[in-house]
Write an enzyme that holds these catalytic residues in place. Structure first.
Site, PDB file in Angstrom:
ATOM      1  N   SER A 120       0.509   0.679   7.361  1.00  0.00           N
ATOM      2  CA  SER A 120      -0.484   0.894   6.235  1.00  0.00           C
ATOM      3  C   SER A 120      -1.824   0.619   6.457  1.00  0.00           C
ATOM      4  O   SER A 120      -2.685   0.871   5.961  1.00  0.00           O
ATOM      5  CB  SER A 120       0.145   0.448   4.969  1.00  0.00           C
ATOM      6  OG  SER A 120       1.252   0.848   4.544  1.00  0.00           O
ATOM      7  N   TYR A 139       1.057  -1.202   0.077  1.00  0.00           N
ATOM      8  CA  TYR A 139       0.128   0.003  -0.019  1.00  0.00           C
ATOM      9  C   TYR A 139       0.873   1.281   0.084  1.00  0.00           C
ATOM     10  O   TYR A 139       0.780   2.214   0.633  1.00  0.00           O
ATOM     11  CB  TYR A 139      -0.869  -0.105   1.199  1.00  0.00           C
ATOM     12  CG  TYR A 139      -1.992   0.918   1.261  1.00  0.00           C
ATOM     13  CD1 TYR A 139      -3.090   0.697   0.107  1.00  0.00           C
ATOM     14  CD2 TYR A 139      -2.134   2.072   1.923  1.00  0.00           C
ATOM     15  CE1 TYR A 139      -4.147   1.370   0.182  1.00  0.00           C
ATOM     16  CE2 TYR A 139      -3.095   2.786   2.063  1.00  0.00           C
ATOM     17  CZ  TYR A 139      -3.977   2.757   1.018  1.00  0.00           C
ATOM     18  OH  TYR A 139      -5.306   3.695   0.895  1.00  0.00           O
ATOM     19  N   GLU A 181      12.610  26.990 -13.810  1.00  0.00           N
ATOM     20  CA  GLU A 181      12.009  27.219 -15.038  1.00  0.00           C
ATOM     21  C   GLU A 181      11.647  25.744 -15.729  1.00  0.00           C
ATOM     22  O   GLU A 181      10.654  25.644 -16.441  1.00  0.00           O
ATOM     23  CB  GLU A 181      12.788  27.883 -16.012  1.00  0.00           C
ATOM     24  CG  GLU A 181      12.966  29.378 -15.864  1.00  0.00           C
ATOM     25  CD  GLU A 181      13.508  30.117 -16.653  1.00  0.00           C
ATOM     26  OE1 GLU A 181      13.737  29.709 -17.929  1.00  0.00           O
ATOM     27  OE2 GLU A 181      13.619  31.446 -16.674  1.00  0.00           O
ATOM     28  N   GLU A 206      15.155   6.065 -16.337  1.00  0.00           N
ATOM     29  CA  GLU A 206      15.533   6.445 -14.999  1.00  0.00           C
ATOM     30  C   GLU A 206      16.951   7.006 -14.705  1.00  0.00           C
ATOM     31  O   GLU A 206      17.360   7.899 -14.150  1.00  0.00           O
ATOM     32  CB  GLU A 206      15.125   5.437 -14.156  1.00  0.00           C
ATOM     33  CG  GLU A 206      13.771   5.317 -13.813  1.00  0.00           C
ATOM     34  CD  GLU A 206      13.292   4.148 -13.171  1.00  0.00           C
ATOM     35  OE1 GLU A 206      12.053   3.743 -13.004  1.00  0.00           O
ATOM     36  OE2 GLU A 206      14.242   2.981 -12.958  1.00  0.00           O
ATOM     37  N   HIS A 246       5.414  -3.164 -13.299  1.00  0.00           N
ATOM     38  CA  HIS A 246       7.013  -3.104 -13.776  1.00  0.00           C
ATOM     39  C   HIS A 246       7.615  -4.214 -14.440  1.00  0.00           C
ATOM     40  O   HIS A 246       7.148  -5.377 -13.518  1.00  0.00           O
ATOM     41  CB  HIS A 246       7.669  -2.447 -12.859  1.00  0.00           C
ATOM     42  CG  HIS A 246       9.082  -1.746 -13.183  1.00  0.00           C
ATOM     43  ND1 HIS A 246       9.357  -1.662 -14.588  1.00  0.00           N
ATOM     44  CD2 HIS A 246      10.192  -1.457 -12.533  1.00  0.00           C
ATOM     45  CE1 HIS A 246      10.692  -0.958 -14.693  1.00  0.00           C
ATOM     46  NE2 HIS A 246      11.030  -0.824 -13.403  1.00  0.00           N
ATOM     47  N   ARG A 262       1.963  -6.842   5.330  1.00  0.00           N
ATOM     48  CA  ARG A 262       2.759  -7.642   6.204  1.00  0.00           C
ATOM     49  C   ARG A 262       2.029  -7.420   7.735  1.00  0.00           C
ATOM     50  O   ARG A 262       1.591  -6.484   8.072  1.00  0.00           O
ATOM     51  CB  ARG A 262       4.138  -7.187   6.312  1.00  0.00           C
ATOM     52  CG  ARG A 262       4.932  -7.418   5.172  1.00  0.00           C
ATOM     53  CD  ARG A 262       6.236  -6.858   5.061  1.00  0.00           C
ATOM     54  NE  ARG A 262       6.297  -5.370   5.229  1.00  0.00           N
ATOM     55  CZ  ARG A 262       7.459  -4.777   4.842  1.00  0.00           C
ATOM     56  NH1 ARG A 262       8.505  -5.386   4.626  1.00  0.00           N
ATOM     57  NH2 ARG A 262       7.382  -3.362   4.857  1.00  0.00           N
TER      58      ARG A 262
HETATM   59  N1  LIG Z   1       6.373   4.523  -7.518  1.00  0.00           N
HETATM   60  C1  LIG Z   1       5.428   4.741  -8.488  1.00  0.00           C
HETATM   61  O1  LIG Z   1       4.652   5.552  -8.578  1.00  0.00           O
HETATM   62  C2  LIG Z   1       5.512   3.640  -9.608  1.00  0.00           C
HETATM   63  C3  LIG Z   1       5.097   4.067 -11.050  1.00  0.00           C
HETATM   64  C4  LIG Z   1       4.940   2.963 -11.855  1.00  0.00           C
HETATM   65  C5  LIG Z   1       5.456   1.480 -11.628  1.00  0.00           C
HETATM   66  N2  LIG Z   1       5.588   1.333 -10.174  1.00  0.00           N
HETATM   67  C6  LIG Z   1       6.012  -0.031  -9.632  1.00  0.00           C
HETATM   68  O2  LIG Z   1       5.014  -0.485  -8.623  1.00  0.00           O
HETATM   69  C7  LIG Z   1       5.641  -1.311  -7.804  1.00  0.00           C
HETATM   70  C8  LIG Z   1       5.517  -0.739  -6.353  1.00  0.00           C
HETATM   71  O3  LIG Z   1       6.214   0.395  -6.384  1.00  0.00           O
HETATM   72  P1  LIG Z   1       6.124   1.482  -5.286  1.00  0.00           P
HETATM   73  O4  LIG Z   1       6.973   2.765  -5.586  1.00  0.00           O
HETATM   74  O5  LIG Z   1       4.604   1.802  -5.328  1.00  0.00           O
HETATM   75  O6  LIG Z   1       6.544   0.652  -3.958  1.00  0.00           O
HETATM   76  P2  LIG Z   1       6.411   1.213  -2.560  1.00  0.00           P
HETATM   77  O7  LIG Z   1       5.660   2.688  -2.363  1.00  0.00           O
HETATM   78  O8  LIG Z   1       7.957   1.298  -1.816  1.00  0.00           O
HETATM   79  O9  LIG Z   1       5.611   0.345  -1.576  1.00  0.00           O
HETATM   80  C9  LIG Z   1       5.579   0.130  -0.329  1.00  0.00           C
HETATM   81  C10 LIG Z   1       4.557  -0.768   0.235  1.00  0.00           C
HETATM   82  O10 LIG Z   1       5.101  -2.211  -0.135  1.00  0.00           O
HETATM   83  C11 LIG Z   1       4.939  -2.971   1.149  1.00  0.00           C
HETATM   84  N3  LIG Z   1       6.397  -3.855   1.282  1.00  0.00           N
HETATM   85  C12 LIG Z   1       7.727  -3.421   1.113  1.00  0.00           C
HETATM   86  N4  LIG Z   1       8.303  -4.476   1.378  1.00  0.00           N
HETATM   87  C13 LIG Z   1       7.455  -5.509   1.486  1.00  0.00           C
HETATM   88  C14 LIG Z   1       7.409  -7.015   1.573  1.00  0.00           C
HETATM   89  N5  LIG Z   1       8.613  -7.518   1.635  1.00  0.00           N
HETATM   90  N6  LIG Z   1       6.361  -7.720   1.491  1.00  0.00           N
HETATM   91  C15 LIG Z   1       5.223  -7.146   1.435  1.00  0.00           C
HETATM   92  N7  LIG Z   1       4.977  -5.721   1.338  1.00  0.00           N
HETATM   93  C16 LIG Z   1       6.170  -4.975   1.315  1.00  0.00           C
HETATM   94  C17 LIG Z   1       5.037  -1.680   2.337  1.00  0.00           C
HETATM   95  O11 LIG Z   1       4.560  -2.651   3.376  1.00  0.00           O
HETATM   96  P3  LIG Z   1       4.472  -1.496   4.614  1.00  0.00           P
HETATM   97  O12 LIG Z   1       3.259  -0.672   4.816  1.00  0.00           O
HETATM   98  O13 LIG Z   1       4.790  -2.689   5.674  1.00  0.00           O
HETATM   99  O14 LIG Z   1       5.739  -0.743   4.898  1.00  0.00           O
HETATM  100  C18 LIG Z   1       4.165  -0.694   1.579  1.00  0.00           C
HETATM  101  O15 LIG Z   1       2.918  -0.926   1.731  1.00  0.00           O
HETATM  102  C19 LIG Z   1       6.926  -1.493  -8.315  1.00  0.00           C
HETATM  103  O16 LIG Z   1       6.947  -2.542  -9.257  1.00  0.00           O
HETATM  104  C20 LIG Z   1       7.353  -0.271  -9.440  1.00  0.00           C
HETATM  105  O17 LIG Z   1       8.326  -0.343 -10.022  1.00  0.00           O
HETATM  106  C21 LIG Z   1       5.837   2.315  -9.265  1.00  0.00           C
END
Ligand SMILES: NC(=O)c1ccc[n+]([C@@H]2O[C@H](COP(=O)([O-])OP(=O)(O)OC[C@H]3O[C@@H](n4cnc5c(N)ncnc54)[C@H](OP(=O)(O)O)[C@@H]3O)[C@@H](O)[C@H]2O)c1
Length: 325
Positions: A52, A24, A229, A193, A106, A47
């Site tokens: 969250s 989340y 800018e 990136e 992704h 978890r």
């Molecule tokens: N960031 C973006 O906007 C974006 C854009 C396009 C694609 N993506 C893709 O979307 C995916 C998620 O990225 P994100 O940036 O959204 O991730 P994120 O914000 O870092 O995800 C955090 C969430 O993941 C949970 N988490 C972390 N480690 C975990 C584990 N070992 N087991 C279960 N849950 C776990 C965390 O749990 P807790 O609540 O317990 O901390 C938290 O709820 C990735 O594949 C990324 O490449 C992301």
């Protein structure tokens, strides 16, 4: 390139199917809320002890422990950080129902072998091309965010319609779903990136700021010129394209851009971009990412701390009136 929109996509494959969103965070929150508002049966898998849980439940979402969410769902979406997918998949594989579907936003963890899904699973990707915060706010405005989609494994014969129905339910069909592959999306995204928007552009801004300050310009003026800018050109390119942006600026700026741009981004830069792409494809970055997690994110933490106290950040804080020194 075919861009599929809401009217091209049948929402029915999601009817009666429970979706488990694992994580989340940035994407998990946005996708779970968009699914709920699209009428999909969604549960957020977290978890034990996750901070969250309260946030998701107060947004009206059902939550469960990861293993219970997975066991209850016909479709499981991996929205924890990429570098956790290998261990997370290992943990959930026994709970994944026979013939269930596994979704990603992704292509990285499948492309680089962190996750090798079981043969009976459908495996697809819907990768929104922007952050979760924007995915959610666009959805709330009745708009959507463009996304790339792909099917990696079609065990049941239903992976394609399910992937598209999922993309539609998170709002991406309002803007368009463009066909890709896990490999193409992962490689192009990692390249961008590192070399372009998230790596190259900020370093160009920093180099420009430092060059002006070294040349005797005040940090505030250097910041306004080199960093302040950026949103103007981003908005112009977004609304009119690069050609339209050039027509919208003064002749002075346009001629300066014409003479200066290719001096800065010359063939040596293009060569280094090609090096980045080659290394991404060879899996070098995927190894770095695994190593970074194993070290407890040492490099990232250090870089974040350093970035907060640079002269550029101090100038930004002074301009915003919150006392950078
Ligand atoms: N960031 C973006 O906007 C974006 C854009 C396009 C694609 N993506 C893709 O979307 C995916 C998620 O990225 P994100 O940036 O959204 O991730 P994120 O914000 O870092 O995800 C955090 C969430 O993941 C949970 N988490 C972390 N480690 C975990 C584990 N070992 N087991 C279960 N849950 C776990 C965390 O749990 P807790 O609540 O317990 O901390 C938290 O709820 C990735 O594949 C990324 O490449 C992301």
């Amino acid at each position: 390139m075919d861009l599929l929109r809401d009217d091209d996509i049948d929402p029915a494959p999601l009817t009666g199917k429970r979706v488990a969103i694992l994580g989340y965070g940035n994407q998990g929150r946005a996708q779970a809320l968009n699914l709920k508002d699209s009428g999909v049966d969604v549960v957020v898998g977290l978890r034990g002890g996750s901070g969250s849980t309260i946030e998701a439940e107060s947004a009206g979402l059902q939550t469960a422990l990861v293993e219970n969410a997975v066991a209850s769902a016909g479709l499981v979406i991996m929205l924890a950080p990429d570098e956790t997918h290998e261990a997370l998949y290992r943990e959930i594989e026994p709970q994944l129902r026979e013939g269930a579907a596994l979704g990603f936003s992704h292509g990285l963890s499948v492309r680089f072998g962190f996750v090798r899904p079981r043969a009976d699973l459908d495996v697809f990707m819907v990768a929104p091309k922007g952050p979760g915060t924007a995915l959610r706010s666009l959805y709330q405005q009745g708009k959507g965010m463009i996304a790339l989609w792909a099917v990696e494994q079609d065990a049941t014969g239903n992976a394609r319609p399910l992937a598209l129905a999922y993309g539609r339910a998170i709002g991406c069909g309002r803007a368009g779903l463009s066909a890709s592959s896990f490999a193409e999306e992962a490689e192009a995204d990692l390249f961008n990136e590192q070399a372009i928007v998230w790596g190259g552009v900020p370093e160009l801004l920093i180099a420009g700021f430092e060059t002006l300050v070294a040349g005797g310009v005040s940090p505030e003026v250097a910041y306004l010129e080199c960093v302040g800018e950026l949103h103007l050109i981003a908005e112009l390119i977004e609304s009119r394209g690069i050609a339209g942006m050039r027509e919208a600026i003064s002749n002075t700026a346009e001629l300066g851009a014409l003479l200066g741009g290719t001096r800065i981004v010359d063939d040596t830069v293009r060569q280094r971009m090609a090096d980045v792409l080659r290394e991404v494809r060879a899996g070098r970055f995927a190894e770095e990412l695994s190593g970074e997690k194993a070290s407890g994110y040492e490099r990232l933490e250090k870089a974040r701390a350093e970035a907060r106290s640079t002269p550029l950040e101090q100038a930004r804080r002074r301009l915003e009136g919150d006392g950078g020194s």
